[in-house]
Design an enzyme around this catalytic site. Sequence first.
Site, PDB file in Angstrom:
ATOM      1  N   ILE A 186      43.161  36.804  49.738  1.00 40.76           N
ATOM      2  CA  ILE A 186      42.602  36.133  48.559  1.00 40.76           C
ATOM      3  C   ILE A 186      41.197  36.698  48.428  1.00 40.76           C
ATOM      4  O   ILE A 186      40.442  36.763  49.399  1.00 40.76           O
ATOM      5  CB  ILE A 186      42.625  34.590  48.707  1.00 40.76           C
ATOM      6  CG1 ILE A 186      41.954  33.904  47.507  1.00 40.76           C
ATOM      7  CG2 ILE A 186      41.987  34.111  49.994  1.00 40.76           C
ATOM      8  CD1 ILE A 186      42.133  32.368  47.505  1.00 40.76           C
ATOM      9  N   SER A 187      40.847  37.164  47.233  1.00 38.22           N
ATOM     10  CA  SER A 187      39.592  37.898  47.058  1.00 38.22           C
ATOM     11  C   SER A 187      38.378  37.009  47.318  1.00 38.22           C
ATOM     12  O   SER A 187      38.424  35.782  47.171  1.00 38.22           O
ATOM     13  CB  SER A 187      39.506  38.455  45.631  1.00 38.22           C
ATOM     14  OG  SER A 187      40.641  39.241  45.347  1.00 38.22           O
TER      15      SER A 187
END
Length: 204
Positions: free
Chosen positions: A51-52
Amino acid sequence: MIRKLRDDYKIADESVLTAMDSVPRDFFVPTALKSQAYRDNALPISANQTISQPYIVAKMTELLELKPSDRVLEVGAGSGYQSAVLAKLVSAVFAIERIPALAAEANERLRALGIANVSVNCADGTNGWEMYAPFDKILVAAGGPEVPRPLLDQLKVGGKLVIPIGADQKSQSLVRVTRTPNRFVNEEFGPCSFVPLIGAHGWK
Ligand code: SAM
């Protein structure tokens, strides 16, 4: 997290900060990492993906200069977090994820949060999503060797596309492409590091 984005990273678009404030990032990260959900880090999710980092989500979203009427293509839905943030800001999000388990989980999370304006598809997003093209904006959340040609073709004139581009799979430069009536204008916004964009028009 929101204060850091505004004060340290100078994210100036308050609508982006409000959207991020309204999406519970802890809902999108694995149980064991929930205590870290609001730190400014990328975090591992299933299938060796991430997840960025919140800063990157904010920056890419801000660079798209979204309008409420926009229809947005997102390539690399991952956990679904970026999709949820986009969904707060635009009329429709078309999110593609190549790993079936991630696409299914992202879809479940978005439904559980009552977010109804995101369509999730499991496919190679480097081909775009012809059925719903053209798009006002396109966000690619994985790093490719170049901008996939189908995505340029599916971008409206006046539209913007944000993508990490790099000659190797480990580091990229954040690039924004604007489609004018007769050409594509590229701008660079500094280094970044994403998982690879794998597909027909990405890494093999
Ligand atoms: N924005 C996501 C989030 O909020 O969780 C994180 C995206 S993660 C950095 C990149 C994702 O792109 C991975 O889930 C990966 O499987 C996906 N991906 C890579 N190549 C792809 C392709 N050709 N089409 C669709 N998804 C792809």
